[in-house]
Motif scaffolding. Structure first.
Motif, mmCIF file in Angstrom:
data_model
loop_
_atom_site.group_PDB
_atom_site.id
_atom_site.type_symbol
_atom_site.label_atom_id
_atom_site.label_comp_id
_atom_site.label_asym_id
_atom_site.label_seq_id
_atom_site.Cartn_x
_atom_site.Cartn_y
_atom_site.Cartn_z
ATOM 1 N N ARG A 135 0.644 -1.097 -0.151
ATOM 2 C CA ARG A 135 0.016 0.021 0.151
ATOM 3 C C ARG A 135 0.914 1.362 0.084
ATOM 4 O O ARG A 135 1.828 1.398 0.979
ATOM 5 N N LYS A 136 0.345 2.127 -0.953
ATOM 6 C CA LYS A 136 1.305 3.486 -1.067
ATOM 7 C C LYS A 136 2.611 3.228 -1.002
ATOM 8 O O LYS A 136 3.546 3.509 -0.341
ATOM 9 N N PRO A 137 3.131 2.424 -2.138
ATOM 10 C CA PRO A 137 4.701 2.325 -2.466
ATOM 11 C C PRO A 137 5.329 3.559 -2.336
ATOM 12 O O PRO A 137 4.950 4.788 -2.806
ATOM 13 N N LYS A 138 6.631 3.483 -1.772
ATOM 14 C CA LYS A 138 7.353 4.882 -1.619
ATOM 15 C C LYS A 138 8.059 5.315 -2.874
ATOM 16 O O LYS A 138 9.248 5.238 -2.792
ATOM 17 N N CYS A 139 7.573 5.513 -3.871
ATOM 18 C CA CYS A 139 8.311 5.617 -5.379
ATOM 19 C C CYS A 139 9.015 6.947 -5.286
ATOM 20 O O CYS A 139 9.949 6.913 -6.057
ATOM 21 N N GLY A 140 8.568 7.808 -4.548
ATOM 22 C CA GLY A 140 9.710 8.999 -4.609
ATOM 23 C C GLY A 140 10.955 8.669 -4.054
ATOM 24 O O GLY A 140 11.852 9.378 -4.293
ATOM 25 N N ALA A 141 11.166 7.840 -3.155
ATOM 26 C CA ALA A 141 12.428 7.356 -2.592
ATOM 27 C C ALA A 141 12.967 6.049 -3.121
ATOM 28 O O ALA A 141 13.921 5.507 -2.732
ATOM 29 N N CYS A 142 12.475 5.829 -4.280
ATOM 30 C CA CYS A 142 13.049 4.639 -5.055
ATOM 31 C C CYS A 142 14.287 4.882 -5.861
ATOM 32 O O CYS A 142 14.270 5.682 -6.722
ATOM 33 N N LEU A 143 15.118 3.781 -5.549
ATOM 34 C CA LEU A 143 16.336 4.027 -6.504
ATOM 35 C C LEU A 143 16.131 3.561 -8.073
ATOM 36 O O LEU A 143 16.970 4.090 -8.864
ATOM 37 N N ILE A 144 15.032 3.021 -8.290
ATOM 38 C CA ILE A 144 14.757 2.659 -9.756
ATOM 39 C C ILE A 144 13.529 3.317 -10.116
ATOM 40 O O ILE A 144 12.894 2.647 -11.088
#
Length: 214
Positions: free
Chosen positions: A194-203
């Motif tokens: 739920r609510k993946p942390k895409c803003g902090a994602c390396l890829i």
């Protein structure tokens, strides 16, 4: 399900994972192959933190199948009763310990088929043990890897066997040893359900997931 990413994109993804964490480790505490088998078997439908809390004292007094059998099922239950399905898991631990003593001289076998024949040990558990203890590039697909693989396009598949095959077929060999640990940790802490942390994602820029969060 995202489309399968190309070789160069996958290589870049794992190059970034490697740069961030060169030697990723599993989070289940263990002292030998036997305690690893037990810990992974106990972790089904339970958190690693919860299993570690339960096995902290247990593995100090029962770190071999012989010692576990001497301890007995009821005492084992007292140690692991905070873990889900603990009664059934306790029965399986005692059964697999008995088999290890009687059929394998108290040693944990290093073949997938032999491991999977043990009560409470499925393909995922066998692959974790093969990878973590014998450093065989086996891929243990859990919910985190399944989610990440299908969202990102790194290893999409309709079931865990398909995802496992996609990992083996598409991830460069030099990253296979640690691939499942990188993906589990990424799915556990960044690419969450739920609510993946895409803003902090390396890829983020390489991932195929269409519903990226800010």
């Amino acid at each position: 399900m995202a489309k399968q990413l190309d070789y160069h994109t996958i290589r870049e993804i794992f190059t970034r994972f490697h740069a961030s964490e060169p030697e990723p480790k599993g989070e289940l505490d263990h002292v030998n192959a036997y305690t690893l088998v037990v810990a992974v078997a106990l972790s089904a439908q339970a958190t690693d933190v919860g299993v570690n809390r339960a096995t902290h004292a247990l593995f100090k007094i029962a770190d071999t199948p012989e010692k576990m059998l001497a301890l007995g099922e009821e005492v084992l239950i007292e140690h692991i009763k905070t873990i889900g399905l603990y009664r059934n898991k306790a029965k399986n631990v005692m059964k697999l310990s008995k088999i290890l003593v009687e059929e394998y001289g108290g040693e944990v076998p290093c073949s997938r088929a032999a491991l999977e024949s043990l009560p409470g040990v499925g393909r995922k558990t066998a692959n974790v043990v093969l990878n973590m203890w014998w450093h065989y590039p086996a891929q243990a697909v859990d919910t985190h890897i399944f989610r990440f693989g299908n969202r990102s396009g790194v290893c999409p598949g309709k079931d865990v066997v398909a995802v496992e095959r996609a990992i083996e077929d598409n991830i460069p060999v030099d990253f296979q040893q640690h691939a499942h640990h990188w993906m589990i940790l990424h799915g556990r802490y960044t690419c969450v359900a739920r609510k993946p942390k895409c803003g902090a994602c390396l890829i983020r820029d390489l991932c195929q997931f269409e519903e990226k969060t800010l």
